[in-house]
Write an enzyme that holds these catalytic residues in place. Sequence first.
Site, short mmCIF file in Angstrom:
data_model
loop_
_atom_site.label_atom_id
_atom_site.label_comp_id
_atom_site.label_asym_id
_atom_site.label_seq_id
_atom_site.Cartn_x
_atom_site.Cartn_y
_atom_site.Cartn_z
N ASN A 1 -12.98 -5.56 0.82
CA ASN A 1 -12.21 -6.75 0.47
C ASN A 1 -10.77 -6.48 0.89
O ASN A 1 -10.08 -5.68 0.26
CB ASN A 1 -12.33 -6.99 -1.05
CG ASN A 1 -11.44 -8.13 -1.52
OD1 ASN A 1 -10.81 -8.82 -0.72
ND2 ASN A 1 -11.36 -8.30 -2.83
N TRP A 2 -10.38 -7.13 1.96
CA TRP A 2 -9.04 -6.84 2.53
C TRP A 2 -7.92 -7.52 1.76
O TRP A 2 -6.75 -7.33 2.06
CB TRP A 2 -8.99 -7.24 4.01
CG TRP A 2 -9.88 -6.43 4.90
CD1 TRP A 2 -10.70 -5.38 4.55
CD2 TRP A 2 -10.06 -6.60 6.32
NE1 TRP A 2 -11.36 -4.89 5.64
CE2 TRP A 2 -10.99 -5.62 6.74
CE3 TRP A 2 -9.53 -7.47 7.27
CZ2 TRP A 2 -11.38 -5.50 8.09
CZ3 TRP A 2 -9.93 -7.37 8.61
CH2 TRP A 2 -10.84 -6.39 9.01
N LYS A 3 -8.29 -8.34 0.79
CA LYS A 3 -7.31 -9.07 -0.03
C LYS A 3 -6.25 -9.72 0.87
O LYS A 3 -6.57 -10.15 1.97
CB LYS A 3 -6.72 -8.13 -1.09
CG LYS A 3 -7.83 -7.50 -1.94
CD LYS A 3 -7.35 -6.85 -3.20
CE LYS A 3 -8.56 -6.29 -3.97
NZ LYS A 3 -8.21 -5.65 -5.22
N HIS B 1 -13.69 -13.07 -8.27
CA HIS B 1 -12.92 -11.81 -8.30
C HIS B 1 -11.94 -11.86 -9.48
O HIS B 1 -11.40 -12.92 -9.80
CB HIS B 1 -12.17 -11.63 -6.98
CG HIS B 1 -11.63 -10.24 -6.85
ND1 HIS B 1 -10.46 -9.85 -7.47
CD2 HIS B 1 -12.11 -9.14 -6.22
CE1 HIS B 1 -10.25 -8.57 -7.20
NE2 HIS B 1 -11.24 -8.11 -6.45
N GLU C 1 -8.98 -11.05 -9.69
CA GLU C 1 -7.66 -11.60 -9.35
C GLU C 1 -7.69 -13.13 -9.35
O GLU C 1 -6.68 -13.77 -9.63
CB GLU C 1 -7.20 -11.02 -8.00
CG GLU C 1 -6.80 -9.55 -8.16
CD GLU C 1 -7.07 -8.66 -6.97
OE1 GLU C 1 -7.21 -9.16 -5.84
OE2 GLU C 1 -7.14 -7.43 -7.18
N GLU D 1 -16.64 -4.92 -11.40
CA GLU D 1 -15.30 -4.40 -11.14
C GLU D 1 -14.51 -4.43 -12.45
O GLU D 1 -13.92 -5.46 -12.80
CB GLU D 1 -14.58 -5.26 -10.11
CG GLU D 1 -15.28 -5.32 -8.77
CD GLU D 1 -14.32 -5.67 -7.64
OE1 GLU D 1 -14.22 -4.85 -6.71
OE2 GLU D 1 -13.66 -6.72 -7.68
N GLY E 1 -7.12 -1.24 -8.28
CA GLY E 1 -5.79 -0.97 -7.73
C GLY E 1 -4.95 -0.03 -8.59
O GLY E 1 -3.75 0.12 -8.38
N SER F 1 -10.91 1.11 -7.42
CA SER F 1 -10.42 2.42 -6.97
C SER F 1 -11.52 3.31 -6.39
O SER F 1 -11.53 4.52 -6.60
CB SER F 1 -9.68 3.14 -8.10
OG SER F 1 -8.55 2.38 -8.51
N GLY G 1 -11.31 -2.14 -2.20
CA GLY G 1 -10.06 -2.84 -1.92
C GLY G 1 -9.14 -1.98 -1.07
O GLY G 1 -9.27 -1.92 0.15
N GLY G 2 -8.24 -1.27 -1.71
CA GLY G 2 -7.22 -0.49 -1.00
C GLY G 2 -7.77 0.42 0.09
O GLY G 2 -7.24 0.48 1.21
#
Length: 250
Positions: free
Chosen positions: A10-12, A95, A97, A167, A173, A213, A234-235
């Site tokens: 997920n490149w956000k 998600h 977010e 998640e 994150g 993470s 993610g990251g």
Amino acid sequence: MSRTYYIAGNWKMHKTRAEAAELAKALVSQLKDGKHRYLVAPSFTLIETVAPIVKGSNIRLGAQNMACEEQGAHTGEVSVLQLKDLGVQTVILGHSERRHNYREDDALINKKLKLALKHGLEVILCIGELLEEREAGKAEQVCETQVVKGLEGVPAAELANIVIAYEPVWAIGTGKTATPEDADAIHAFVRKLIGKLYGTDAAEKIIIQYGGSVKPDNAAQLMAKENIDGALVGGAALKPDTFVPIALFG
Ligand code: 13P
């Protein structure tokens, strides 16, 4: 395990078109012999750039969200028809977010999910509890509500197009990963819940990813657990150096 591992990036809200193209090209080349299932989900503005690069590869094309209506006067939204037109195969919905920063509730997520299924998209339905909910002993209850309400009205025949991503919000994150044992306990709980809702065969088949993470140094331990069938990253999905070792584990 008979389920195929599914590892998604997920490149956000990261990357320009040039950067996205570079990352996608590197992943296509470095994952070409990978034996798991893969997906990248770039921002809407990058999808047209990434689509021809991943086409024909073993990497699926995803989007990070979509509107709950097919089309119409919905300023700032992106429709399922527009995503399909670009070759999108999968959409991430619910998600944390979106749930917590943009106030998306279970009813809205359910509406989006059914619309996505109607148009033949695979859905990654994200669920997960906040830190205060975990500390109050409510992690299972929160996840149960998000699964039950998220899948309301979805028939068993459609379940093959659903992936669940657990998640825990406190692990996203933050560098804090759920222990493999804690994550697996929720995954087992969710699988049992799917069994109650859709029967044991559906429960055995459904892919439940872990997200929060995930890094090269913890991915293998997480995915070694019986009920953890992949990762939503993610990251660490933003660089081949960190995504590829996760994607090629095992
Ligand atoms: P991080 O891997 O950066 O914690 O993000 C997880 C996530 O939210 C993937 O959807």
